[in-house]
Write an enzyme that holds these catalytic residues in place. Structure first.
Site, mmCIF file in Angstrom:
data_model
loop_
_atom_site.group_PDB
_atom_site.id
_atom_site.type_symbol
_atom_site.label_atom_id
_atom_site.label_comp_id
_atom_site.label_asym_id
_atom_site.label_seq_id
_atom_site.Cartn_x
_atom_site.Cartn_y
_atom_site.Cartn_z
ATOM 1 N N LYS A 178 42.738 11.712 -1.628
ATOM 2 C CA LYS A 178 41.452 12.397 -1.844
ATOM 3 C C LYS A 178 40.432 11.481 -2.515
ATOM 4 C CE LYS A 178 42.895 15.850 -4.369
ATOM 5 N NZ LYS A 178 44.339 15.633 -4.532
ATOM 6 N N ARG A 205 41.426 24.482 -8.025
ATOM 7 C CA ARG A 205 42.865 24.309 -7.889
ATOM 8 C C ARG A 205 43.587 25.652 -7.877
ATOM 9 N NH1 ARG A 205 43.127 18.812 -9.619
ATOM 10 N NH2 ARG A 205 45.083 17.871 -10.025
ATOM 11 N N ARG A 250 52.320 4.156 -7.366
ATOM 12 C CA ARG A 250 50.930 3.666 -7.387
ATOM 13 C C ARG A 250 50.596 2.846 -8.638
ATOM 14 N NH1 ARG A 250 46.524 8.312 -6.671
ATOM 15 N NH2 ARG A 250 47.747 9.281 -8.330
HETATM 16 P P1 AMP Z 1 43.974 14.688 -10.773
HETATM 17 O O1 AMP Z 1 43.359 13.358 -11.083
HETATM 18 O O2 AMP Z 1 43.122 15.540 -9.877
HETATM 19 O O3 AMP Z 1 45.380 14.565 -10.307
HETATM 20 O O4 AMP Z 1 44.037 15.489 -12.164
HETATM 21 C C1 AMP Z 1 44.787 15.016 -13.260
HETATM 22 C C2 AMP Z 1 45.071 16.160 -14.224
HETATM 23 O O5 AMP Z 1 43.826 16.707 -14.703
HETATM 24 C C3 AMP Z 1 45.812 17.348 -13.622
HETATM 25 O O6 AMP Z 1 47.213 17.160 -13.591
HETATM 26 C C4 AMP Z 1 45.397 18.465 -14.588
HETATM 27 O O7 AMP Z 1 46.105 18.386 -15.817
HETATM 28 C C5 AMP Z 1 43.933 18.123 -14.852
HETATM 29 N N1 AMP Z 1 43.054 18.755 -13.856
HETATM 30 C C6 AMP Z 1 42.301 18.132 -12.893
HETATM 31 N N2 AMP Z 1 41.611 19.023 -12.150
HETATM 32 C C7 AMP Z 1 41.917 20.251 -12.641
HETATM 33 C C8 AMP Z 1 41.545 21.589 -12.303
HETATM 34 N N3 AMP Z 1 40.717 21.848 -11.263
HETATM 35 N N4 AMP Z 1 42.068 22.599 -13.036
HETATM 36 C C9 AMP Z 1 42.874 22.363 -14.079
HETATM 37 N N5 AMP Z 1 43.308 21.138 -14.438
HETATM 38 C C10 AMP Z 1 42.834 20.081 -13.740
#
Ligand code: AMP
Length: 233
Positions: free
Chosen positions: A15, A90, A129
């Site tokens: 993404k 999410r 990664r």
């Molecule tokens: P990501 O980089 O999208 O994998 O996000 C890393 C971490 O940020 C996730 O594992 C969550 O702890 C938090 N996070 C990111 N986006 C969200 C969201 N939309 N709702 C809640 N927590 C989020």
């Protein structure tokens, strides 16, 4: 007219990388909640500390905090022509909040792109990664060119081996995201995706917004599919 896009997919589906391309091609900013939360690392207030602690476990930040951060970001001028949401919404509550928020601003979603990926591949993409200082990323299972990978055994044999990666030509170290280095955190992230995010697929399909993209192809092939889907949106 604005182009408001959601990029959905399990962690490791690509993404972030594809969002950067959409940003460059369509002139709309990537809004990544993960990046917004990671940027809070430099803060030492209790909200920021709490966010970092939750992120390290792979669980989600609460909806109220997340929704405020997204609404603040979407209030910035650069999103006037549209945005690419990466990692948000999410769950159902976040999706409802977003749609309500956009309706209040007199706008709505144009497309939800789903990057589909087998969950075992997703695990390897996240666990393997590493990222270089210039932001380019490599993977010890899939993309090793120019990078030396070593699994370093713990001297006392008490802890699992640690992945170390360095540029082959300069020996410069590459970084592994702390939440990628923990298999348990990745498993929580994938489980959370299956339990709370996947139901949004049917939700957006029912609104005729969903466009499915096969994420298990080359970056170029995925990009070609995305461009086709967005040009139709
Ligand atoms: P990501 O980089 O999208 O994998 O996000 C890393 C971490 O940020 C996730 O594992 C969550 O702890 C938090 N996070 C990111 N986006 C969200 C969201 N939309 N709702 C809640 N927590 C989020």
């Amino acid at each position: 007219m604005s182009l408001n896009v959601i990029l959905m997919g399990v962690q490791g589906a690509g993404k972030g990388l594809q969002a950067k391309r959409i940003e460059a091609r369509y002139g709309i900013p990537q809004v990544s909640t993960g990046d917004l939360f990671r940027a809070m690392r430099v803060r030492s207030d209790s909200l920021a500390r709490n966010v970092q602690n939750i992120m390290a476990t792979g669980f989600l930040i609460d909806d109220a905090t997340t929704n405020v951060i997204v609404a603040d970001r979407l209030a910035q001028r650069d999103t006037r022509a549209g945005f690419i949401l990466d990692g948000y919404p999410r769950n159902q509550a976040q999706a409802a909040f977003l749609e309500e928020h956009l309706a209040q601003q007199g706008t709505s979603l144009n497309a939800v792109l789903l990057l589909e990926l087998d969950l075992y591949v997703a695990f390897k993409r996240a666990f393997g990664r590493v990222t270089a200082a210039d932001g380019s990323s490599y993977n010890c299972y899939y993309k090793t060119g120019g990078v030396d990978f070593h699994w370093l055994a713990d001297v006392n044999g008490q802890f699992p081996p640690r992945l170390e990666a360095t540029q082959a030509d300069s020996d410069a170290p590459l970084r592994r995201r702390p939440d990628d280095a923990s298999a348990d955190a990745i498993i929580h992230r994938i489980d959370t995706y299956v339990e709370t995010t996947q139901p949004l697929i049917d939700y957006f399909a029912a609104k005729d917004l969903l466009r499915k993209i096969n994420a298990d192809q080359s970056i170029e092939a995925v990009w070609a599919d995305i461009e086709r889907a967005l040009d139709q949106a």
